[in-house]
Design a protein around this motif. Structure first.
Motif, PDB file in Angstrom:
ATOM      1  N   LEU A 140       4.212  -3.383 -14.635  1.00 26.79           N
ATOM      2  CA  LEU A 140       2.759  -3.260 -14.710  1.00 26.79           C
ATOM      3  C   LEU A 140       2.083  -4.495 -14.107  1.00 26.79           C
ATOM      4  CD1 LEU A 140       2.085  -1.661 -18.225  1.00 26.79           C
ATOM      5  CD2 LEU A 140       1.740  -0.631 -15.971  1.00 26.79           C
ATOM      6  N   THR A 141       2.670  -5.657 -14.371  1.00 27.23           N
ATOM      7  CA  THR A 141       2.138  -6.893 -13.792  1.00 27.23           C
ATOM      8  C   THR A 141       2.282  -6.879 -12.268  1.00 27.23           C
ATOM      9  OG1 THR A 141       2.648  -8.145 -15.801  1.00 27.23           O
ATOM     10  CG2 THR A 141       2.366  -9.412 -13.755  1.00 27.23           C
ATOM     11  N   ILE A 142       3.439  -6.385 -11.804  1.00 21.82           N
ATOM     12  CA  ILE A 142       3.668  -6.304 -10.359  1.00 21.82           C
ATOM     13  C   ILE A 142       2.651  -5.376  -9.717  1.00 21.82           C
ATOM     14  CG2 ILE A 142       5.295  -5.567  -8.575  1.00 21.82           C
ATOM     15  CD1 ILE A 142       6.100  -8.168  -9.948  1.00 21.82           C
ATOM     16  N   LYS A 143       2.446  -4.228 -10.350  1.00 18.29           N
ATOM     17  CA  LYS A 143       1.494  -3.245  -9.816  1.00 18.29           C
ATOM     18  C   LYS A 143       0.094  -3.847  -9.742  1.00 18.29           C
ATOM     19  CE  LYS A 143      -0.281   1.435 -10.780  1.00 18.29           C
ATOM     20  NZ  LYS A 143      -1.659   1.102 -11.198  1.00 18.29           N
ATOM     21  N   LYS A 144      -0.315  -4.554 -10.784  1.00 17.01           N
ATOM     22  CA  LYS A 144      -1.639  -5.172 -10.806  1.00 17.01           C
ATOM     23  C   LYS A 144      -1.755  -6.251  -9.734  1.00 17.01           C
ATOM     24  CE  LYS A 144      -4.898  -7.611 -13.804  1.00 17.01           C
ATOM     25  NZ  LYS A 144      -5.114  -8.287 -15.098  1.00 17.01           N
ATOM     26  N   MET A 145      -0.708  -7.054  -9.551  1.00 19.90           N
ATOM     27  CA  MET A 145      -0.718  -8.083  -8.514  1.00 19.90           C
ATOM     28  C   MET A 145      -0.936  -7.466  -7.142  1.00 19.90           C
ATOM     29  SD  MET A 145       2.443 -10.577  -9.680  1.00 19.90           S
ATOM     30  CE  MET A 145       2.459 -11.429  -8.088  1.00 19.90           C
ATOM     31  N   ALA A 146      -0.213  -6.385  -6.865  1.00 27.26           N
ATOM     32  CA  ALA A 146      -0.318  -5.736  -5.561  1.00 27.26           C
ATOM     33  C   ALA A 146      -1.721  -5.161  -5.350  1.00 27.26           C
ATOM     34  CB  ALA A 146       0.731  -4.641  -5.437  1.00 27.26           C
ATOM     35  N   GLU A 147      -2.254  -4.511  -6.366  1.00 22.64           N
ATOM     36  CA  GLU A 147      -3.588  -3.917  -6.245  1.00 22.64           C
ATOM     37  C   GLU A 147      -4.654  -4.983  -6.024  1.00 22.64           C
ATOM     38  OE1 GLU A 147      -2.840   0.012  -9.102  1.00 22.64           O
ATOM     39  OE2 GLU A 147      -3.612  -1.865  -9.980  1.00 22.64           O
ATOM     40  N   GLU A 148      -4.539  -6.094  -6.728  1.00 20.61           N
ATOM     41  CA  GLU A 148      -5.529  -7.165  -6.579  1.00 20.61           C
ATOM     42  C   GLU A 148      -5.448  -7.812  -5.191  1.00 20.61           C
ATOM     43  OE1 GLU A 148      -4.716  -9.706  -9.897  1.00 20.61           O
ATOM     44  OE2 GLU A 148      -6.036  -8.574 -11.257  1.00 20.61           O
ATOM     45  N   MET A 149      -4.227  -7.960  -4.686  1.00 22.29           N
ATOM     46  CA  MET A 149      -4.085  -8.541  -3.351  1.00 22.29           C
ATOM     47  C   MET A 149      -4.687  -7.638  -2.288  1.00 22.29           C
ATOM     48  SD  MET A 149      -0.521 -10.590  -2.839  1.00 22.29           S
ATOM     49  CE  MET A 149       0.464 -10.093  -4.228  1.00 22.29           C
TER      50      MET A 149
ATOM     51  N   ASP B 204       0.824  -1.207   0.000  1.00 29.85           N
ATOM     52  CA  ASP B 204       0.000   0.000   0.000  1.00 29.85           C
ATOM     53  C   ASP B 204       0.858   1.256   0.000  1.00 29.85           C
ATOM     54  OD1 ASP B 204      -2.633   1.346   0.332  1.00 29.85           O
ATOM     55  OD2 ASP B 204      -1.753   1.953   2.243  1.00 29.85           O
ATOM     56  N   GLN B 205       1.894   1.277   0.828  1.00 27.71           N
ATOM     57  CA  GLN B 205       2.764   2.454   0.896  1.00 27.71           C
ATOM     58  C   GLN B 205       3.477   2.689  -0.432  1.00 27.71           C
ATOM     59  OE1 GLN B 205       6.151   2.174   3.556  1.00 27.71           O
ATOM     60  NE2 GLN B 205       6.027   4.349   4.031  1.00 27.71           N
ATOM     61  N   CYS B 206       3.993   1.631  -1.032  1.00 21.47           N
ATOM     62  CA  CYS B 206       4.710   1.780  -2.307  1.00 21.47           C
ATOM     63  C   CYS B 206       3.779   2.234  -3.419  1.00 21.47           C
ATOM     64  CB  CYS B 206       5.390   0.467  -2.682  1.00 21.47           C
ATOM     65  SG  CYS B 206       6.823   0.055  -1.672  1.00 21.47           S
ATOM     66  N   LEU B 207       2.564   1.702  -3.446  1.00 20.90           N
ATOM     67  CA  LEU B 207       1.607   2.114  -4.476  1.00 20.90           C
ATOM     68  C   LEU B 207       1.241   3.591  -4.316  1.00 20.90           C
ATOM     69  CD1 LEU B 207      -0.754  -1.000  -4.614  1.00 20.90           C
ATOM     70  CD2 LEU B 207       0.771  -0.195  -6.440  1.00 20.90           C
ATOM     71  N   LYS B 208       1.090   4.049  -3.101  1.00 21.49           N
ATOM     72  CA  LYS B 208       0.770   5.462  -2.873  1.00 21.49           C
ATOM     73  C   LYS B 208       1.935   6.357  -3.277  1.00 21.49           C
ATOM     74  CE  LYS B 208      -2.623   4.827   0.831  1.00 21.49           C
ATOM     75  NZ  LYS B 208      -2.878   4.892   2.289  1.00 21.49           N
ATOM     76  N   GLN B 209       3.148   5.911  -2.972  1.00 24.47           N
ATOM     77  CA  GLN B 209       4.328   6.696  -3.368  1.00 24.47           C
ATOM     78  C   GLN B 209       4.474   6.727  -4.880  1.00 24.47           C
ATOM     79  OE1 GLN B 209       7.057   4.425  -0.890  1.00 24.47           O
ATOM     80  NE2 GLN B 209       7.434   6.207   0.418  1.00 24.47           N
ATOM     81  N   TYR B 210       4.162   5.634  -5.526  1.00 25.27           N
ATOM     82  CA  TYR B 210       4.234   5.612  -6.991  1.00 25.27           C
ATOM     83  C   TYR B 210       3.167   6.528  -7.579  1.00 25.27           C
ATOM     84  CZ  TYR B 210       3.754   4.084 -11.798  1.00 25.27           C
ATOM     85  OH  TYR B 210       3.664   4.074 -13.173  1.00 25.27           O
ATOM     86  N   GLN B 211       1.970   6.498  -7.006  1.00 24.62           N
ATOM     87  CA  GLN B 211       0.888   7.348  -7.505  1.00 24.62           C
ATOM     88  C   GLN B 211       1.241   8.823  -7.364  1.00 24.62           C
ATOM     89  OE1 GLN B 211      -2.839   6.738  -5.494  1.00 24.62           O
ATOM     90  NE2 GLN B 211      -4.038   7.692  -7.115  1.00 24.62           N
ATOM     91  N   ALA B 212       1.972   9.171  -6.318  1.00 21.26           N
ATOM     92  CA  ALA B 212       2.335  10.568  -6.081  1.00 21.26           C
ATOM     93  C   ALA B 212       3.505  11.028  -6.936  1.00 21.26           C
ATOM     94  CB  ALA B 212       2.669  10.767  -4.602  1.00 21.26           C
ATOM     95  N   THR B 213       4.411  10.097  -7.261  1.00 22.95           N
ATOM     96  CA  THR B 213       5.655  10.504  -7.938  1.00 22.95           C
ATOM     97  C   THR B 213       5.841   9.901  -9.326  1.00 22.95           C
ATOM     98  OG1 THR B 213       6.919   8.645  -7.049  1.00 22.95           O
ATOM     99  CG2 THR B 213       6.773  10.633  -5.680  1.00 22.95           C
ATOM    100  N   HIS B 214       5.137   8.809  -9.603  1.00 23.70           N
ATOM    101  CA  HIS B 214       5.328   8.028 -10.840  1.00 23.70           C
ATOM    102  C   HIS B 214       6.763   7.524 -10.980  1.00 23.70           C
ATOM    103  CE1 HIS B 214       1.288   8.806 -12.280  1.00 23.70           C
ATOM    104  NE2 HIS B 214       1.470  10.091 -11.991  1.00 23.70           N
ATOM    105  N   ASN B 215       7.436   7.396  -9.874  1.00 17.91           N
ATOM    106  CA  ASN B 215       8.796   6.859  -9.888  1.00 17.91           C
ATOM    107  C   ASN B 215       8.713   5.333  -9.842  1.00 17.91           C
ATOM    108  OD1 ASN B 215      11.434   6.034  -9.313  1.00 17.91           O
ATOM    109  ND2 ASN B 215      11.877   7.880  -8.125  1.00 17.91           N
TER     110      ASN B 215
END
Length: 438
Positions: free
Chosen positions: A331-340, A293-304
């Protein structure tokens, strides 16, 4: 008006007597409470009162003091032929000595094999859990814990634990190697534990095995200690290895603690193994969800992309991915994390406390036919895991299930929740007052 009080002893009269050979044992339960209805029914049929062979075996085995019954057993009575009423002692860790219920329906358990650590909780907990990691890594091979290297073998540790814990505590022990032994060898090891702890206290821990089999388990012991196969890439025989071992032990009369349950979807299939204990691990899953969750939020804020790369590294470290999948696209990793996170209800009230798996498992319990099975909520960490569990267990939905729950943690973790800041404040006031200060 208070209810009329009746006891087993109330049945005694000129026509009802104690069986002579059982008197010293039967005297221990003459104060056992009966309802007026039970008394009325029994008084029509009872001619003599005694105890079962199991009753005498339990009393003698645990060297129970006179006029007492040991903790860990409830008293049950059965009417036999010719008006013989016999008291029995049935294993039930919800009971304290003399057939009295423990203070709460929710029971507590300790994860430890350290005799020095378990002594202060020996009269508090109803179960003790030991696995090879706890026995060897955390105690025998840890010089800070195993003071002076006093204990050198698992058997020495288990015998001392049995002595400390007494009859009221179940002791869950795990086989050293669930993969490399035949059924005969497994039973031989179990019989050794039975001799050490007695059939009354012994519970055998049986793990889920998933993709790990006798053919590939060596991969976990050498090289990078990674399994080449994905956790999802199971064989039918391998995945149900633990289930079938649990069933085999159940059929031979042993109680089973079926362990390594991390996802709620494991619950219903695990129940098919007819376990005495079933587990719900919460720390690992909750912590990993927090990282995602933390990494996804940081990615959403920075697109890093480094934040998604961090998730991928965690997936590799925690066996979501095999080393052959180390370059899985982001992209697959991001989708896996979101689905979990969605499956785990991480962003709603069902799972924001990390306890969605506990809620799910309790609901499976509610719809199961295994009335004697109990849920061990285990693997806790941090300031809020236990308080959140404490709150969950008073939710109305689960009020009829709390008697089937055991909360388990390291003794030191449980100990911290006996206190709060006000304890210090008030002790300062009390001790200073007692010392003569104003």
């Amino acid at each position: 008006m208070k209810k009329i009080s009746c006891t087993l002893g109330s049945l005694l009269n000129d026509h009802v007597s104690l069986i002579n050979n059982d008197i010293s044992y039967t005297n221990r339960v003459l104060n056992f409470n009966l309802s007026l209805e039970q008394y009325d029914q029994l008084s029509k049929y009872v001619k003599t009162i005694g105890v079962t062979h199991r009753f005498t075996d339990v009393i003698n085995r645990f060297k129970t003091p006179a006029n007492e019954t040991p903790p860990g057993f409830r008293v049950e009575c059965g009417l036999e032929a010719n008006g013989v009423l016999k008291a029995d002692l049935v294993r039930d860790i919800a009971y304290d000595k003399n057939g009295k219920r423990r203070p709460t329906n929710v029971l507590f358990s300790a994860d430890s094999a350290n005799p020095y650590e378990i002594l202060p909780v020996s009269k508090i907990v109803a179960n003790l859990t030991c696995n090879p990691g706890i026995i060897y890594d955390l105690f025998i091979n840890n010089p800070k814990a195993n003071i002076g290297n006093q204990y050198k073998t698992r058997d020495e540790v288990m015998e001392e634990i049995g002595r400390i814990m007494g009859p009221g505590t179940d002791i869950s022990v795990e086989l050293n190697d669930p993969f490399g032994k035949s059924e005969t060898e497994i039973i031989e090891e179990v019989e050794k534990f039975k001799e050490m702890l007695s059939e009354y206290r012994l519970v055998i821990k049986v793990p889920h095995t998933g993709p790990v089999t006798k053919d590939n388990v060596s991969q976990l012991l050498t090289g990078n200690k990674k399994l080449a196969r994905s956790y999802q890439e199971v064989t039918t025989e391998g995945a149900f290895w633990g289930h079938n071992m649990a069933l085999m032990l159940k059929e031979k009369g042993y109680r089973v603690n079926f362990t390594l349950m991390f996802e709620p979807y494991q619950t219903a299939l695990a129940m098919q193994a007819k376990p005495y204990f079933i587990n719900c691990f919460i720390r690992q899953r909750a912590m990993q969800s927090g990282i995602m969750d933390q990494c996804l939020k940081q990615y959403q804020a920075t697109h890093n992309p480094k934040y998604i790369e961090n998730i991928r590294e965690m997936f590799l470290d925690k066996d979501y991915l095999t080393m052959d999948q180390a370059q899985t696209d982001l992209l697959t990793i991001k989708k896996m994390a979101e689905e979990m996170l969605s499956y785990r209800h991480y962003h709603d009230v069902e799972g924001s406390d990390g306890l969605d798996s506990v809620r799910h498992t309790l609901r499976v319990f509610k719809n199961s036919n295994l009335d004697e099975s109990k849920l061990i909520i285990c693997s806790m960490e941090g300031e809020f895991n236990y308080p959140d569990i404490d709150k969950l267990l008073v939710e109305k939905e689960f009020e009829d299930l709390v008697h089937r729950v055991i909360v388990t943690a390291e003794p030191k973790y449980l100990a911290r929740f006996t206190s709060c800041n006000h304890v210090v404040s008030y002790q300062r006031r009390f001790m200073n007052a007692a010392n003569g200060e104003k």
